[in-house]
Write an enzyme that holds these catalytic residues in place. Sequence first.
Site, PDB file in Angstrom:
ATOM      1  N   HIS A  95       1.939   4.420   8.087  1.00  8.95           N
ATOM      2  CA  HIS A  95       1.178   5.487   8.737  1.00  8.95           C
ATOM      3  C   HIS A  95       2.179   6.368   9.464  1.00  8.95           C
ATOM      4  O   HIS A  95       3.280   5.932   9.809  1.00  8.95           O
ATOM      5  CB  HIS A  95       0.177   4.916   9.743  1.00  8.95           C
ATOM      6  CG  HIS A  95      -0.835   4.002   9.137  1.00  8.95           C
ATOM      7  ND1 HIS A  95      -1.915   4.463   8.422  1.00  8.95           N
ATOM      8  CD2 HIS A  95      -0.943   2.637   9.142  1.00  8.95           C
ATOM      9  CE1 HIS A  95      -2.645   3.430   8.001  1.00  8.95           C
ATOM     10  NE2 HIS A  95      -2.070   2.321   8.423  1.00  8.95           N
ATOM     11  N   ASP A 144       2.819  -6.618   2.840  1.00  7.49           N
ATOM     12  CA  ASP A 144       1.662  -5.798   3.218  1.00  7.49           C
ATOM     13  C   ASP A 144       2.147  -4.443   3.742  1.00  7.49           C
ATOM     14  O   ASP A 144       1.591  -3.886   4.692  1.00  7.49           O
ATOM     15  CB  ASP A 144       0.789  -6.499   4.250  1.00  7.49           C
ATOM     16  CG  ASP A 144      -0.584  -5.842   4.420  1.00  7.49           C
ATOM     17  OD1 ASP A 144      -0.965  -5.028   3.553  1.00  7.49           O
ATOM     18  OD2 ASP A 144      -1.262  -6.134   5.419  1.00  7.49           O
ATOM     19  N   HIS A 153      -1.930 -12.524   3.252  1.00 13.93           N
ATOM     20  CA  HIS A 153      -1.523 -12.397   4.663  1.00 13.93           C
ATOM     21  C   HIS A 153      -2.234 -13.354   5.636  1.00 13.93           C
ATOM     22  O   HIS A 153      -2.941 -12.939   6.544  1.00 13.93           O
ATOM     23  CB  HIS A 153      -1.612 -10.957   5.154  1.00 13.93           C
ATOM     24  CG  HIS A 153      -2.851 -10.190   4.795  1.00 13.93           C
ATOM     25  ND1 HIS A 153      -4.114 -10.705   4.852  1.00 13.93           N
ATOM     26  CD2 HIS A 153      -2.989  -8.894   4.397  1.00 13.93           C
ATOM     27  CE1 HIS A 153      -4.986  -9.773   4.504  1.00 13.93           C
ATOM     28  NE2 HIS A 153      -4.325  -8.678   4.220  1.00 13.93           N
ATOM     29  N   GLY A 200      -1.289  -1.298  10.238  1.00 14.34           N
ATOM     30  CA  GLY A 200      -0.332  -1.352   9.140  1.00 14.34           C
ATOM     31  C   GLY A 200       0.982  -0.704   9.509  1.00 14.34           C
ATOM     32  O   GLY A 200       1.072   0.054  10.483  1.00 14.34           O
ATOM     33  N   HIS A 238       0.884  -1.172   0.000  1.00 21.09           N
ATOM     34  CA  HIS A 238       0.000   0.000   0.000  1.00 21.09           C
ATOM     35  C   HIS A 238       0.920   1.219   0.000  1.00 21.09           C
ATOM     36  O   HIS A 238       1.484   1.569   1.039  1.00 21.09           O
ATOM     37  CB  HIS A 238      -0.891   0.009   1.238  1.00 21.09           C
ATOM     38  CG  HIS A 238      -1.715  -1.227   1.405  1.00 21.09           C
ATOM     39  ND1 HIS A 238      -3.019  -1.317   0.966  1.00 21.09           N
ATOM     40  CD2 HIS A 238      -1.418  -2.428   1.958  1.00 21.09           C
ATOM     41  CE1 HIS A 238      -3.491  -2.530   1.244  1.00 21.09           C
ATOM     42  NE2 HIS A 238      -2.533  -3.222   1.848  1.00 21.09           N
ATOM     43  N   PHE A 239       1.074   1.853  -1.155  1.00 17.50           N
ATOM     44  CA  PHE A 239       2.014   2.972  -1.279  1.00 17.50           C
ATOM     45  C   PHE A 239       1.332   4.337  -1.149  1.00 17.50           C
ATOM     46  O   PHE A 239       1.965   5.369  -1.294  1.00 17.50           O
ATOM     47  CB  PHE A 239       2.800   2.872  -2.591  1.00 17.50           C
ATOM     48  CG  PHE A 239       3.941   1.887  -2.537  1.00 17.50           C
ATOM     49  CD1 PHE A 239       4.235   1.167  -1.385  1.00 17.50           C
ATOM     50  CD2 PHE A 239       4.747   1.677  -3.655  1.00 17.50           C
ATOM     51  CE1 PHE A 239       5.294   0.263  -1.339  1.00 17.50           C
ATOM     52  CE2 PHE A 239       5.813   0.775  -3.618  1.00 17.50           C
ATOM     53  CZ  PHE A 239       6.088   0.071  -2.459  1.00 17.50           C
ATOM     54  N   ARG A 240       0.001   4.351  -0.914  1.00 20.87           N
ATOM     55  CA  ARG A 240      -0.739   5.521  -0.418  1.00 20.87           C
ATOM     56  C   ARG A 240      -1.010   6.632  -1.414  1.00 20.87           C
ATOM     57  O   ARG A 240      -1.517   7.669  -1.021  1.00 20.87           O
ATOM     58  CB  ARG A 240      -0.019   6.108   0.809  1.00 20.87           C
ATOM     59  CG  ARG A 240       0.242   5.138   1.949  1.00 20.87           C
ATOM     60  CD  ARG A 240      -1.015   4.478   2.418  1.00 20.87           C
ATOM     61  NE  ARG A 240      -0.859   3.761   3.692  1.00 20.87           N
ATOM     62  CZ  ARG A 240      -1.728   2.877   4.147  1.00 20.87           C
ATOM     63  NH1 ARG A 240      -2.819   2.583   3.440  1.00 20.87           N
ATOM     64  NH2 ARG A 240      -1.535   2.272   5.312  1.00 20.87           N
TER      65      ARG A 240
END
Length: 446
Positions: free
Chosen positions: A315, A311, A237, A330, A63-65
Amino acid sequence: MNTVLIKNAKIVNEGTIFEGDVLIENEFIVEIAESISPKLSSCKIIDAEGSYLIPGAIDDQVHFREPGLTHKGDIASESRAAVAGGITSFIEQPNTVPNAVTQEILEEKYQIAAKTSYANYSFMMGGTNDNLEEILKTNPKNVAGIKLFLGSSTGNMLVDNQETLEKIFSSTKMLIAVHCEDETTIKNNLERYKLQFGEDIPIEFHHQIRSAEACYISSSKAIELAKKTGARLHIFHLSTAKEMELFTNKIPLEEKQITAEVCVHHLWFSDEDYKTKGNFIKWNPAIKTADDRTALWEALLDDRIDVIATDHAPHTLEEKQQSYLKAPSGGPLVQHAVVAMFEANHQGKISVEKIVEKMCHNPAKIFKIEKRGFIKEGFYADLVIVNPSLPWNVKKENILAKCGWSPFDGYNFKSRITHTFVNGELVYHNFKVKDIPVGKRLLFDR
């Protein structure tokens, strides 16, 4: 012509380790032999004596946002961290803002990556309760797959309509990747702990709220549906011993219709670590018990589990330092995943050949990625040199994820990634990433 000759490496490929040389010309591996002499005076020579040469790792879940959450990370920052960690290709998930649930939004992410990514990239198309038409437009040649969230991890991307699920599973030939946690079970568990603790639930109960039962109920239903519809299913996962009963090692990977992934944090930490790490190891699915971790290792080694991934889901420190109920789940992992597995090798838990199988070869096979994941002539030169005897310490100054922290902060790793090549370009060398975002869109042999 850009030519690089890597000499005297311990080359790890397809279950064997052999000493030899690898010649790169432009983007590709052109020769692998016991000894190669440079043909051009301009050829750059790297002596890798004592080090392993492995294919670049392929992380099938990050998840590279970007777009929408770039205060946490973006494609440029997180792909830089990835190549520093020996990950040369990634598959990113659709829960950005806006969610990648239309072809237009999905393509916008590809356009960002084409300009900014240091690693090769693909993006999953997201499924919802009402976007089947958009899902069916997805091109199997240049999109990794369809991602469905069957748990409450991502709010409005939860797919909980059984009729819709069955339609998606039976309508697409593409790989369907799933996050499996049962929403009802989690809600009931949470209410029980709220009655006991109010809003101040200790983090130590995270794995009992997002429980093994919640994972098993959801995973078993997904597998049952895949068997019923003939869908190609990949479960992300996995985190529990009980789920390992659902998978088999009795058929070759190429023949499996249902495949499985485990993440580094579930192999490394256990619920005992919540006392010291707190929200910094709060993930969904939750890190479970030491017994669960042992069962995951056993399944990984006997090939019920096919892939090791991260994964990676950064944050900010401020977000993570909130109370349990407010802190998001995360954390960043791409920079330290490969060396964490080499640490497990030092501990006698896994062979280097098996690390390469699970982090390089198998993701390439499962997603049918063209010309990547192996050290072969004619394949893209996505290559990583790992020195197994060059210790280093994880500290704020050398963490490259935009969030600036790591669950491995302060850890002394015995192995170090010294060089990373992406498409034949040396993009990382000894803690420095070169400012050359040379990542390419992954293509798939389907």
